[in-house]
Scaffold this motif. Sequence first.
Motif, PDB file in Angstrom:
ATOM      1  N   GLU A   3       4.394  -9.503  17.023  1.00 12.36           N
ATOM      2  CA  GLU A   3       3.604  -9.260  18.216  1.00 12.36           C
ATOM      3  C   GLU A   3       2.135  -9.040  17.859  1.00 12.36           C
ATOM      4  O   GLU A   3       1.813  -8.573  16.777  1.00 12.36           O
ATOM      5  CB  GLU A   3       4.130  -8.034  18.969  1.00 12.36           C
ATOM      6  CG  GLU A   3       5.551  -8.161  19.445  1.00 12.36           C
ATOM      7  CD  GLU A   3       6.551  -7.605  18.450  1.00 12.36           C
ATOM      8  OE1 GLU A   3       6.239  -6.628  17.744  1.00 12.36           O
ATOM      9  OE2 GLU A   3       7.642  -8.161  18.350  1.00 12.36           O
ATOM     10  N   LYS A   4       1.286  -9.357  18.808  1.00  7.99           N
ATOM     11  CA  LYS A   4      -0.157  -9.217  18.618  1.00  7.99           C
ATOM     12  C   LYS A   4      -0.539  -7.782  18.258  1.00  7.99           C
ATOM     13  O   LYS A   4      -1.392  -7.552  17.404  1.00  7.99           O
ATOM     14  CB  LYS A   4      -0.876  -9.665  19.889  1.00  7.99           C
ATOM     15  CG  LYS A   4      -2.365  -9.721  19.769  1.00  7.99           C
ATOM     16  CD  LYS A   4      -2.989 -10.257  21.049  1.00  7.99           C
ATOM     17  CE  LYS A   4      -4.486 -10.351  20.927  1.00  7.99           C
ATOM     18  NZ  LYS A   4      -5.095 -10.890  22.142  1.00  7.99           N
ATOM     19  N   GLN A   8      -2.583  -6.416  14.963  1.00  8.62           N
ATOM     20  CA  GLN A   8      -3.783  -5.593  15.090  1.00  8.62           C
ATOM     21  C   GLN A   8      -3.621  -4.281  14.322  1.00  8.62           C
ATOM     22  O   GLN A   8      -4.562  -3.797  13.699  1.00  8.62           O
ATOM     23  CB  GLN A   8      -4.080  -5.318  16.574  1.00  8.62           C
ATOM     24  CG  GLN A   8      -4.567  -6.539  17.316  1.00  8.62           C
ATOM     25  CD  GLN A   8      -4.688  -6.315  18.813  1.00  8.62           C
ATOM     26  OE1 GLN A   8      -4.083  -5.408  19.378  1.00  8.62           O
ATOM     27  NE2 GLN A   8      -5.474  -7.168  19.464  1.00  8.62           N
ATOM     28  N   ARG A   9      -2.418  -3.717  14.344  1.00  7.42           N
ATOM     29  CA  ARG A   9      -2.162  -2.467  13.620  1.00  7.42           C
ATOM     30  C   ARG A   9      -2.257  -2.692  12.111  1.00  7.42           C
ATOM     31  O   ARG A   9      -2.810  -1.866  11.387  1.00  7.42           O
ATOM     32  CB  ARG A   9      -0.785  -1.913  14.005  1.00  7.42           C
ATOM     33  CG  ARG A   9      -0.443  -0.607  13.361  1.00  7.42           C
ATOM     34  CD  ARG A   9      -1.334   0.517  13.855  1.00  7.42           C
ATOM     35  NE  ARG A   9      -0.907   1.778  13.256  1.00  7.42           N
ATOM     36  CZ  ARG A   9      -1.678   2.820  13.087  1.00  7.42           C
ATOM     37  NH1 ARG A   9      -2.919   2.797  13.521  1.00  7.42           N
ATOM     38  NH2 ARG A   9      -1.227   3.904  12.518  1.00  7.42           N
ATOM     39  N   LEU A  13      -4.912  -0.665   9.809  1.00 12.44           N
ATOM     40  CA  LEU A  13      -4.489   0.127   8.653  1.00 12.44           C
ATOM     41  C   LEU A  13      -5.082  -0.417   7.358  1.00 12.44           C
ATOM     42  O   LEU A  13      -5.456   0.355   6.469  1.00 12.44           O
ATOM     43  CB  LEU A  13      -2.959   0.172   8.569  1.00 12.44           C
ATOM     44  CG  LEU A  13      -2.261   0.975   9.663  1.00 12.44           C
ATOM     45  CD1 LEU A  13      -0.747   0.765   9.601  1.00 12.44           C
ATOM     46  CD2 LEU A  13      -2.607   2.451   9.565  1.00 12.44           C
ATOM     47  N   ALA A  14      -5.183  -1.733   7.251  1.00 18.20           N
ATOM     48  CA  ALA A  14      -5.784  -2.337   6.059  1.00 18.20           C
ATOM     49  C   ALA A  14      -7.255  -1.929   5.937  1.00 18.20           C
ATOM     50  O   ALA A  14      -7.745  -1.661   4.833  1.00 18.20           O
ATOM     51  CB  ALA A  14      -5.651  -3.856   6.103  1.00 18.20           C
ATOM     52  N   ALA A  15      -7.941  -1.865   7.072  1.00 18.84           N
ATOM     53  CA  ALA A  15      -9.346  -1.444   7.060  1.00 18.84           C
ATOM     54  C   ALA A  15      -9.464   0.013   6.625  1.00 18.84           C
ATOM     55  O   ALA A  15     -10.359   0.372   5.847  1.00 18.84           O
ATOM     56  CB  ALA A  15      -9.964  -1.648   8.442  1.00 18.84           C
ATOM     57  N   LYS A  16      -8.548   0.851   7.106  1.00 19.81           N
ATOM     58  CA  LYS A  16      -8.556   2.263   6.698  1.00 19.81           C
ATOM     59  C   LYS A  16      -8.278   2.399   5.203  1.00 19.81           C
ATOM     60  O   LYS A  16      -8.887   3.216   4.520  1.00 19.81           O
ATOM     61  CB  LYS A  16      -7.504   3.059   7.484  1.00 19.81           C
ATOM     62  CG  LYS A  16      -7.925   3.431   8.878  1.00 19.81           C
ATOM     63  CD  LYS A  16      -6.897   4.317   9.549  1.00 19.81           C
ATOM     64  CE  LYS A  16      -7.157   5.763   9.147  1.00 19.81           C
ATOM     65  NZ  LYS A  16      -6.351   6.703   9.943  1.00 19.81           N
ATOM     66  N   GLU A  29       3.624   2.964   6.739  1.00 16.93           N
ATOM     67  CA  GLU A  29       3.688   2.111   7.925  1.00 16.93           C
ATOM     68  C   GLU A  29       3.118   0.730   7.616  1.00 16.93           C
ATOM     69  O   GLU A  29       3.701  -0.293   7.990  1.00 16.93           O
ATOM     70  CB  GLU A  29       2.907   2.756   9.076  1.00 16.93           C
ATOM     71  CG  GLU A  29       2.915   1.936  10.344  1.00 16.93           C
ATOM     72  CD  GLU A  29       2.041   2.503  11.447  1.00 16.93           C
ATOM     73  OE1 GLU A  29       2.002   1.894  12.528  1.00 16.93           O
ATOM     74  OE2 GLU A  29       1.385   3.554  11.232  1.00 16.93           O
ATOM     75  N   LEU A  30       1.999   0.693   6.919  1.00  9.25           N
ATOM     76  CA  LEU A  30       1.368  -0.574   6.538  1.00  9.25           C
ATOM     77  C   LEU A  30       2.311  -1.402   5.675  1.00  9.25           C
ATOM     78  O   LEU A  30       2.469  -2.603   5.889  1.00  9.25           O
ATOM     79  CB  LEU A  30       0.051  -0.315   5.799  1.00  9.25           C
ATOM     80  CG  LEU A  30      -0.706  -1.537   5.289  1.00  9.25           C
ATOM     81  CD1 LEU A  30      -1.073  -2.470   6.431  1.00  9.25           C
ATOM     82  CD2 LEU A  30      -1.955  -1.093   4.532  1.00  9.25           C
TER      83      LEU A  30
END
Length: 78
Positions: A3-4, A8-9, A13-16, A29-30
């Motif tokens: 799902e979109k 996005q999640r 999370l990758a950015a964090k 979670e990632l």
Amino acid sequence: MLEKEKLQRINALAAKKKAGSIEKDELEELKGLREEYLKNFRSSFRKQVENTKVVDPEGNDVTPEKLKRIQEEKNTRD
């Protein structure tokens, strides 16, 4: 397909993680979301390859024998 919202999640999370501000539970979670993404990607790619027919410039079917066997087993071969 993933799902979109999940994609996005993953990106959030990758950015964090890249910024160094991710927490342990978010890291888990990632990891889970990435595993789900890869599982879906591999399944989709496998289906696409298994439904492929390779034809040379003269119009001859040159699909590899291994792929032909898989297609015959799944009754997707002409």
